[in-house]
Design a protein around this motif. Structure first.
Motif, short mmCIF file in Angstrom:
data_model
loop_
_atom_site.label_atom_id
_atom_site.label_comp_id
_atom_site.label_asym_id
_atom_site.label_seq_id
_atom_site.Cartn_x
_atom_site.Cartn_y
_atom_site.Cartn_z
N THR A 194 -44.87 0.88 17.06
CA THR A 194 -43.63 1.26 16.40
C THR A 194 -42.94 0.00 15.88
OG1 THR A 194 -43.40 3.12 17.92
CG2 THR A 194 -41.46 2.50 16.65
N ILE A 195 -42.53 0.02 14.60
CA ILE A 195 -41.84 -1.11 14.00
C ILE A 195 -40.61 -0.59 13.26
CG2 ILE A 195 -42.00 -3.04 12.38
CD1 ILE A 195 -44.96 -3.11 12.80
N PRO A 196 -39.43 -1.10 13.58
CA PRO A 196 -38.24 -0.71 12.81
C PRO A 196 -38.30 -1.32 11.41
CG PRO A 196 -37.69 -2.40 14.41
CD PRO A 196 -39.12 -2.01 14.69
N LEU A 197 -37.76 -0.60 10.44
CA LEU A 197 -37.84 -1.05 9.04
C LEU A 197 -36.62 -1.80 8.58
CD1 LEU A 197 -39.51 2.06 7.35
CD2 LEU A 197 -40.57 -0.09 8.05
N SER A 198 -35.57 -1.83 9.36
CA SER A 198 -34.35 -2.52 8.92
C SER A 198 -34.53 -4.02 9.03
CB SER A 198 -33.17 -2.09 9.79
OG SER A 198 -33.44 -2.36 11.15
N GLY A 199 -34.45 -4.70 7.90
CA GLY A 199 -34.51 -6.16 7.87
C GLY A 199 -35.88 -6.74 7.96
N THR A 200 -36.95 -5.93 7.90
CA THR A 200 -38.29 -6.49 8.02
C THR A 200 -38.70 -7.28 6.79
OG1 THR A 200 -39.15 -4.39 7.20
CG2 THR A 200 -39.12 -4.71 9.57
N GLU A 201 -38.03 -7.07 5.65
CA GLU A 201 -38.41 -7.82 4.46
C GLU A 201 -38.17 -9.31 4.63
OE1 GLU A 201 -36.50 -5.29 4.62
OE2 GLU A 201 -37.26 -3.67 3.33
N THR A 202 -37.24 -9.66 5.55
CA THR A 202 -36.90 -11.08 5.71
C THR A 202 -37.52 -11.69 6.93
OG1 THR A 202 -34.90 -10.47 6.91
CG2 THR A 202 -34.71 -10.72 4.51
N ARG A 203 -38.33 -10.92 7.67
CA ARG A 203 -38.96 -11.45 8.88
C ARG A 203 -40.47 -11.43 8.72
NH1 ARG A 203 -35.81 -7.55 11.36
NH2 ARG A 203 -37.69 -6.50 12.09
N THR A 204 -41.14 -12.46 9.21
CA THR A 204 -42.59 -12.51 9.25
C THR A 204 -43.00 -12.93 10.64
OG1 THR A 204 -42.65 -14.80 8.54
CG2 THR A 204 -42.79 -13.13 6.82
N PRO A 205 -44.08 -12.38 11.20
CA PRO A 205 -44.50 -12.75 12.55
C PRO A 205 -44.82 -14.22 12.68
CG PRO A 205 -45.62 -10.76 11.79
CD PRO A 205 -44.89 -11.32 10.63
N SER A 206 -45.38 -14.85 11.65
CA SER A 206 -45.82 -16.23 11.79
C SER A 206 -44.66 -17.19 11.92
CB SER A 206 -46.69 -16.62 10.59
OG SER A 206 -45.95 -16.47 9.39
N ARG A 207 -43.50 -16.87 11.30
CA ARG A 207 -42.38 -17.79 11.34
C ARG A 207 -41.44 -17.50 12.51
NH1 ARG A 207 -44.50 -21.76 8.57
NH2 ARG A 207 -45.19 -21.10 6.53
N THR A 208 -41.38 -16.24 12.92
CA THR A 208 -40.42 -15.87 13.96
C THR A 208 -40.92 -16.26 15.33
OG1 THR A 208 -39.77 -14.03 12.58
CG2 THR A 208 -39.04 -13.97 14.85
N LYS A 209 -42.21 -16.11 15.55
CA LYS A 209 -42.78 -16.39 16.86
C LYS A 209 -43.94 -17.35 16.71
CE LYS A 209 -42.03 -14.46 20.31
NZ LYS A 209 -41.23 -14.77 21.47
N PRO A 210 -43.69 -18.66 16.71
CA PRO A 210 -44.78 -19.60 16.59
C PRO A 210 -45.73 -19.45 17.75
CG PRO A 210 -42.64 -20.66 16.24
CD PRO A 210 -42.37 -19.30 16.74
N GLY A 211 -47.04 -19.49 17.40
CA GLY A 211 -48.05 -19.43 18.45
C GLY A 211 -48.10 -18.13 19.18
#
Length: 462
Positions: A406-423
């Motif tokens: 499950t993934i919420p859709l609010s604000g996902t356009e500005t978030r990417t997994p690679s930048r938010t959680k390094p490693g």
């Protein structure tokens, strides 16, 4: 027989479908002579053999020899199959004891007919059982033509031996037909079974080879892409570095300009390499759905995709769900014995839900059958957590296993997994590269001066 016992200890659920077919074929072929012996060799004791000491002794001796032949056949059937499949060579000396026993059986049968005068159906049943155990192994070791010639030779030997003790007319013709019929039954039962197994194993090897070739081709493509990206730039860097070194030795200020150009080319090359690697790492949802359906269908698992293909979802959400589909399809192939897999995708204004459900899940410790403790699912949870999403996986009852992302859709356009959680990635999901990329980018920002650095250095030297 001990070989069969050890073979069964591996467990039915631990085998692939092809291994199950292989085991079933070998066990069936191994038990067939036992069935024939108990059915055909015991029947004459009821009405055809006189209940007197000598006839009973000869009949029992013939039965014991037949059972020993069945035991030897059970021991020889596995190496005989391997010989037929071309994976090993059958030691011919192992067929010598069964050959001797078939001659002993013929001698006991001749003695029994001479003493008791066994005739009619009893003689026919004992003759048809005589070559069964030996022929079951022999048909896998020699060509069909050779096997038929050996069957004719055995029939001729049986007819000649029984004719010597007074068997004449129809019963003697029945002896020849019984021997040939027994050999033909074995030939049409065992040989096609082994041939089918050979074809299936060859198809399996071809699929493995195709997979290895695909991996090798992908490596070559990756190598070509890296060569195209880095080859020219590294050559330019080498030339400009050499020129800068010569200018520096002469005290020329142009050396700084050359090194600034080297730095620019190095940064450009670094960015191009990132783009190449990112293209190999990113997972597209529609592509992964098609790939999962194709891979599962090729493995004999019915796969159904319901709902949207996710084309309208933000790119970070598609990439994360693509990894979920890839890992889920891998777990379906690796665990349990699934026959059906359903992938459902539903989205609303607030969230998107991906659900993968498959049957055929056997009771197993944690980590099996899609295991809750596997590193692959742990890596997926990290990816989804970067998008404020969640992952649930576990048995759903009735032999089903269900994985829900499950993934919420609010604000996902500005978030990417690679930048938010390094490693955040872990082994088995392909996410380890994401962490390496962010780390490398962080180090670059820390140790490599920006455009103002070389400019200040050039002004200082001037």
């Amino acid at each position: 027989m001990s070989v069969l016992v050890r073979d069964w200890r591996r467990g039915w659920q631990q085998r692939s479908r092809l291994e199950r077919i292989d085991l079933y074929s070998r066990v069936t072929v191994s038990t067939m002579p036992w069935f024939f012996t108990l059915a055909w060799q015991v029947t004459p004791f009821k009405s055809d053999i006189r209940h007197e000491p000598l006839p009973l002794f000869l009949g029992l001796a013939l039965l014991v020899v037949s059972l020993v032949q069945c035991l030897l056949n059970s021991l020889n059937i596995r190496p005989a199959y391997r010989h037929y499949l071309g994976t090993s060579v059958f030691p011919r000396r192992r067929q010598l004891p069964p050959l001797v026993l078939i001659l002993v059986s013929l001698g006991l049968l001749v003695a029994l007919v001479g003493v008791d005068g066994v005739n009619g159906s009893g003689l026919f049943l004992m003759v048809i059982n005589m070559p069964t155990a030996f022929a079951t192994t022999q048909t896998l070791l020699v060509p069909v033509r050779t096997f038929l010639l050996q069957a004719l030779a055995l029939a001729a030997l049986g007819v000649g031996s029984l004719a010597a003790v007074g068997v004449r007319g129809g019963p003697l013709g029945g002896v020849a037909s019984a021997v040939l019929l027994s050999c033909l039954i074995i030939l049409v039962s065992v040989r096609p079974s082994a041939w089918s197994l050979a074809v299936m194993w060859q198809a399996e090897e071809a699929r493995d080879l195709q997979a290895r070739l695909a991996v090798a081709e992908e490596r070559l493509r990756f190598g070509r892409d890296l060569h195209d990206v880095l080859g020219r730039n590294l050559a330019v860097i080498a030339l400009k570095s050499e020129l800068a070194a010569e200018l520096a030795q002469r005290g020329r200020p142009e050396a700084v300009d050359q090194m600034v150009e080297v730095q620019r080319i190095a940064r450009t090359s670094q960015q191009e390499v990132r783009e190449v690697v990112r293209g190999y790492r990113e997972a597209d949802l529609s592509t992964e759905l098609a790939g999962a359906r194709g891979v599962l269908s090729a493995a004999g698992i019915e796969c159904e995709v319901r709902g949207t293909t996710g084309g309208e979802l933000p790119a970070p959400v598609q990439a994360a769900l693509g990894w979920v589909v890839r890992e889920a399809a891998t777990n379906v192939l690796r665990h349990g014995d699934p026959r059906r897999c359903t992938i459902r995708i539903g989205s609303s204004a607030d969230e998107v839900v991906l659900q993968v459900e498959n049957d055929g899940v056997a009771a197993a410790p944690d980590g099996a059958a899609g295991g809750l403790g596997g590193s692959g699912l742990a890596g997926l949870r990290e990816r989804l957590r970067a998008l404020e999403g969640s992952l649930d996986a576990g048995p759903a009852g009735d032999g089903l296993f269900r994985l829900t992302a499950t993934i919420p859709l609010s604000g996902t356009e500005t978030r990417t997994p690679s930048r938010t959680k390094p490693g955040a990635g872990t082994e088995g999901t392909g996410a380890e590269g994401t962490g390496a990329e962010v780390t490398a980018g962080t180090e670059e920002a820390r140790v490599v001066p920006g455009p103002a650095g070389p400019t200040a250095l050039r002004e200082e030297r001037r």
